[in-house]
Design a protein around this motif. Structure first.
Motif, PDB file in Angstrom:
ATOM      1  N   PHE A 224      -3.655   7.480  -3.383  1.00  0.00           N
ATOM      2  CA  PHE A 224      -3.656   5.853  -3.477  1.00  0.00           C
ATOM      3  C   PHE A 224      -3.874   5.630  -5.125  1.00  0.00           C
ATOM      4  O   PHE A 224      -3.593   4.390  -5.548  1.00  0.00           O
ATOM      5  CB  PHE A 224      -4.900   5.404  -3.002  1.00  0.00           C
ATOM      6  CG  PHE A 224      -5.027   5.677  -1.283  1.00  0.00           C
ATOM      7  CD1 PHE A 224      -4.063   5.266  -0.430  1.00  0.00           C
ATOM      8  CD2 PHE A 224      -5.922   6.771  -0.837  1.00  0.00           C
ATOM      9  CE1 PHE A 224      -4.029   5.672   0.842  1.00  0.00           C
ATOM     10  CE2 PHE A 224      -5.701   7.030   0.586  1.00  0.00           C
ATOM     11  CZ  PHE A 224      -4.806   6.636   1.458  1.00  0.00           C
ATOM     12  N   PRO A 228       0.314   4.784  -5.528  1.00  0.00           N
ATOM     13  CA  PRO A 228      -0.110   3.748  -4.433  1.00  0.00           C
ATOM     14  C   PRO A 228       0.812   3.125  -3.487  1.00  0.00           C
ATOM     15  O   PRO A 228       0.862   2.645  -2.559  1.00  0.00           O
ATOM     16  CB  PRO A 228      -0.819   2.683  -5.155  1.00  0.00           C
ATOM     17  CG  PRO A 228      -0.559   2.761  -6.322  1.00  0.00           C
ATOM     18  CD  PRO A 228      -0.124   4.194  -6.932  1.00  0.00           C
ATOM     19  N   HIS A 229       2.359   3.522  -4.085  1.00  0.00           N
ATOM     20  CA  HIS A 229       3.356   2.711  -3.506  1.00  0.00           C
ATOM     21  C   HIS A 229       4.326   3.481  -2.767  1.00  0.00           C
ATOM     22  O   HIS A 229       5.286   3.462  -2.402  1.00  0.00           O
ATOM     23  CB  HIS A 229       3.979   1.922  -4.118  1.00  0.00           C
ATOM     24  CG  HIS A 229       3.365   0.396  -4.921  1.00  0.00           C
ATOM     25  ND1 HIS A 229       2.748  -0.164  -4.117  1.00  0.00           N
ATOM     26  CD2 HIS A 229       2.824   0.369  -6.225  1.00  0.00           C
ATOM     27  CE1 HIS A 229       2.240  -0.983  -4.922  1.00  0.00           C
ATOM     28  NE2 HIS A 229       2.168  -0.619  -6.236  1.00  0.00           N
ATOM     29  N   SER A 230       3.896   4.965  -2.712  1.00  0.00           N
ATOM     30  CA  SER A 230       4.596   6.079  -2.351  1.00  0.00           C
ATOM     31  C   SER A 230       4.460   6.154  -0.879  1.00  0.00           C
ATOM     32  O   SER A 230       3.650   5.615  -0.193  1.00  0.00           O
ATOM     33  CB  SER A 230       4.165   7.447  -3.098  1.00  0.00           C
ATOM     34  OG  SER A 230       2.965   7.808  -2.520  1.00  0.00           O
ATOM     35  N   ALA A 233       1.261   7.604   0.288  1.00  0.00           N
ATOM     36  CA  ALA A 233       0.107   6.654   0.323  1.00  0.00           C
ATOM     37  C   ALA A 233       0.237   5.855   1.652  1.00  0.00           C
ATOM     38  O   ALA A 233      -0.748   5.567   2.040  1.00  0.00           O
ATOM     39  CB  ALA A 233       0.045   5.874  -0.884  1.00  0.00           C
ATOM     40  N   GLU A 234       1.404   5.497   1.871  1.00  0.00           N
ATOM     41  CA  GLU A 234       1.846   4.719   3.082  1.00  0.00           C
ATOM     42  C   GLU A 234       1.119   5.555   4.539  1.00  0.00           C
ATOM     43  O   GLU A 234       0.520   4.982   5.139  1.00  0.00           O
ATOM     44  CB  GLU A 234       3.205   4.180   3.229  1.00  0.00           C
ATOM     45  CG  GLU A 234       3.703   3.320   2.123  1.00  0.00           C
ATOM     46  CD  GLU A 234       5.262   3.073   2.165  1.00  0.00           C
ATOM     47  OE1 GLU A 234       5.791   3.684   3.229  1.00  0.00           O
ATOM     48  OE2 GLU A 234       5.859   2.481   1.435  1.00  0.00           O
ATOM     49  N   GLN A 237      -2.604   5.856   4.596  1.00  0.00           N
ATOM     50  CA  GLN A 237      -2.946   4.622   4.715  1.00  0.00           C
ATOM     51  C   GLN A 237      -2.859   4.355   6.212  1.00  0.00           C
ATOM     52  O   GLN A 237      -3.894   3.832   6.777  1.00  0.00           O
ATOM     53  CB  GLN A 237      -2.387   3.564   4.024  1.00  0.00           C
ATOM     54  CG  GLN A 237      -3.026   2.053   4.367  1.00  0.00           C
ATOM     55  CD  GLN A 237      -4.462   2.071   3.896  1.00  0.00           C
ATOM     56  OE1 GLN A 237      -4.988   2.316   2.984  1.00  0.00           O
ATOM     57  NE2 GLN A 237      -5.347   1.208   4.723  1.00  0.00           N
TER      58      GLN A 237
END
Length: 249
Positions: A224, A228-230, A233-234, A237
Motif C-alpha cells: 500500500f 498503492p495503485h498496483s 495493492a488492489e 485491499q
C-alpha cells in the motif's frame, strides 16, 4: 478481538507477504493490529523497515515487561518480532513435560484487550511453534500458490489441522487465499477452479502475480505504501475488506 494465523506447511506461497499486507491494510482501515512473527527467519520487521531489539522469545522468557517487546511499526500497527532467538524457544517448548502447546497463548493473553486483530505469521513446515500458533488462533488463513504440489500440501495441512481441532475445537480453516495467480497460465485457472470446487466460499479472491509485491519488502514498505495503485495493492485491499466484512457476522 480476532486471532488469525497465516499458515501452510509449504514454503514459498506468500505467507509473510500476506501477513504484512493484511496487517498493514487493517491498520490503514482504522483497526488496532498486532502482527506476531513466529518464524526464525524474522522477515516481518525487514518487510516493514523497522528494527527490533526484543521480540517474542524475550516475552516468553519473561525477561522484560510485556509492553517493552511491542514495536510500533505504523500507526495502529505493532509488531512482535521473531528471528533466530525463536530456535531456543522451540527447544524450550519441546522440553516441557506438559502444556507445551499453550506457551504462546500464555504469552499473548495480556495483549488481547489492546487490539482488534492479532495476525500471526508462521514458518513453513510443522514444528512446535506452528502447533502453538494453531492452539492460540481461532482462524487460519492459508495462502496457496496455484501449483499442484501446493494444492496437495493444502490437503495434508487440513489433515494436520483436524488433529489440532480435537483439542482446540474453536480453530477453523476460515480462508484460503490463492496467490501468484496468472491468467496467462492455464494451470493457474484450473487449480483455482479446483479450490472453489473443494472449499467453496472459504476461497478468497486471488492475489495476482505482481512484481511490485516482491519488490516492496526490499524497501521496507507494504504494498500500500510502495505501489498503492498496483494490482497487488488492489488484491490485498480486497482481502482486507473480506476479512473486515466477517467482523459483522
Amino acid at each position: 478481538m480476532r486471532k488469525i494465523a497465516i499458515a501452510l506447511s509449504k514454503g514459498g506461497v506468500g505467507k509473510t507477504t500476506t501477513a504484512v499486507n493484511l496487517a498493514t491494510g487493517l491498520a490503514l482501515a482504522g483497526k488496532r493490529v498486532l502482527l506476531v512473527d513466529v518464524d526464525t527467519q524474522g522477515q516481518v520487521t525487514k518487510a516493514l523497515g523497522v528494527q527490533a531489539t526484543l521480540g517474542l522469545a524475550d516475552l516468553v522468557a519473561v525477561e522484560t515487561m510485556p509492553t517493552d517487546v511491542l514495536l510500533p511499526a505504523r500507526e495502529r500497527l505493532s509488531v512482535l518480532a521473531g528471528g533466530r532467538t525463536l530456535a531456543g524457544l522451540k527447544r524450550q517448548i519441546t522440553r516441557r513435560d506438559f502444556g507445551g502447546e499453550q506457551v504462546l497463548s500464555e504469552a499473548l493473553t495480556p495483549f488481547e484487550d489492546q487490539f482488534d486483530y492479532i495476525i500471526l505469521d508462521t514458518a513453513p513446515g510443522w514444528d512446535a511453534l506452528t502447533v502453538n500458533v494453531l492452539f492460540y488462533a481461532h482462524q487460519v488463513l492459508a495462502p496457496v500458490s496455484l501449483e499442484v504440489l501446493t494444492l496437495q500440501g493444502l490437503i495434508e495441512f487440513g489433515h494436520s489441522l483436524t488433529a489440532i481441532q480435537k483439542y482446540h475445537p474453536a480453530l477453523n480453516l476460515a480462508y484460503i487465499l490463492p496467490t501468484f495467480f496468472d491468467r496467462r497460465v492455464r494451470k493457474s485457472a484450473e487449480i483455482l477452479e479446483q479450490l472453489h470446487s473443494h472449499y467453496g466460499a472459504r476461497v478468497c479472491a486471488p492475489v495476482r502475480y505482481n512484481v511490485r509485491l516482491s519488490e516492496a519488502p526490499g524497501y521496507g514498505q507494504s504494498i500500500f505504501e510502495y505501489a498503492p495503485h498496483s494490482p497487488g495493492a488492489e488484491d490485498y485491499q480486497a482481502l482486507v475488506e473480506r476479512i473486515m466484512r466477517d467482523d459483522r457476522t
